[in-house]
Design an enzyme around this catalytic site. Sequence first.
Site, short mmCIF file in Angstrom:
data_model
loop_
_atom_site.label_atom_id
_atom_site.label_comp_id
_atom_site.label_asym_id
_atom_site.label_seq_id
_atom_site.Cartn_x
_atom_site.Cartn_y
_atom_site.Cartn_z
CB ILE A 44 10.68 -6.48 34.90
CG1 ILE A 44 9.51 -5.67 35.45
CG2 ILE A 44 10.75 -7.87 35.55
CD1 ILE A 44 8.14 -6.27 35.16
CB SER A 67 0.50 13.57 9.68
OG SER A 67 1.18 12.82 10.64
CB ILE A 70 6.30 1.44 0.43
CG1 ILE A 70 6.07 2.89 -0.04
CG2 ILE A 70 5.18 0.51 -0.03
CD1 ILE A 70 4.91 3.62 0.62
CD GLU A 103 -1.57 0.21 8.90
OE1 GLU A 103 -2.78 0.28 9.18
OE2 GLU A 103 -1.02 -0.82 8.50
CG PHE A 140 -1.78 1.11 1.50
CD1 PHE A 140 -3.07 1.12 0.98
CD2 PHE A 140 -1.38 2.19 2.29
CE1 PHE A 140 -3.93 2.18 1.24
CE2 PHE A 140 -2.24 3.25 2.54
CZ PHE A 140 -3.52 3.25 2.02
#
Length: 377
Positions: free
Chosen positions: A335, A130, A155, A361, A121
Amino acid sequence: MEFAFTEEQEELREMVKEFVEKEITPFAEEMDRNNAATPELFKKAADMGLLNVIVPEEYGGPGLDSVTVAMIYEELGKGCAGIATSIAANSLASYPVLLKGNDEQKKTLCDLLNSGGLAAFALTEPGAGSDAGGVATKAVKDGDHYTLNGNKIFITNGGLADTYLIFANTRKSGGIRGLTAFVVPRNTPGFSIGKKEDKMGIRPSNTCELILQDVVVPESARVGREGEGFRIAMNTLDSARPFVAAVSVGLAQSALDIAAKYAKERRQFGQPIASFQMVQAMIADMAMKVETARLLVYKACWLRDQGLEFSKEAAMSKCYAGDVAMQVTTDAVQIMGGYGYSKEYPVEKKMRDAKIMQIYEGTNQIQRLVIANKILY
Ligand code: COS
């Protein structure tokens, strides 16, 4: 309200889990180092039926519902978020065609995915991240064909795909009203693969630049109408965001599992560190975050499967699960202390992988914008 998976879903989950444990987890560190997936991995994934999960039954696929697809991507995310991303990118690339493509386009793409081909895509450009409407790639119509010129960056599957969903502008003046989607096969003259990214995380996923220099495609390569591309891209991202979120959930869950196991084994001051309440509080907080992220993912998918409005929940799931992946993987490293920070243990990679979940995304800032807009306007 039903929170349990069906028997068929559980069987499918078990199959994917086995695949992940055999083909992905043992090679995650090596793939991270090599900045590439192991050879044959996608072929094996295709044989398992993992590449065409959203291909409808009428086009020869399993036509799985979104909840089931999310369950699969969550399992893949446990093994390697990079591989999960590459596999999920096929769904991302398929939606434009499944949403707005004609029968011929659907058939061609679905046949490709059914036979193990990969798709990509391609919306993002150097000047359009954005601001998806800022696409500068041009598509100029001349008779019964279009000539495409421009560059795409970042991509997923860019260097590996057989076919590409390219967004270009058909209007001289640009802007979102000119954005138009095209299917461009890899071997089209003028189309080439540019720089491969050397990324912080999800390194097993292939991320490349695409170059289009006088790429001529027939009118029949156009998906939907001229100017319909922005809406197609937005609808596609709505559908795909819960899947990215599912990968985040799997990633976070696996980091939590590793940290919890370590906490029970690691002894300090004469006892396992799991017996210390500060560690217990961290584990509890991590578990609560993973579970709430999971609930949001499945809610968004369920809404979509019911045919209900789900765009806000899709953004919420992507944003929240991405933030959770970052927080939980960071806490898992904490941790495990020095061992967590070392490449000898897998949580270091998981923490690097998690960062992209807040970026790709649609950044989590954009998701918050989408959520606020849905509430306010
Ligand atoms: N579904 C359908 N239509 C949508 C939509 C959606 N989710 N979001 C917006 N639209 C429509 C709007 O209704 C509007 O239509 P009209 O002009 O006919 O009223 C049009 O699209 C423009 O919407 P808007 O004015 O909100 O567009 P903006 O340019 O302000 O951009 C954001 C909106 C920022 C939300 C969009 O550009 C975006 O999602 N950006 C992130 C892109 C992204 O995820 N990139 C990742 C790379 S691809 S993996």
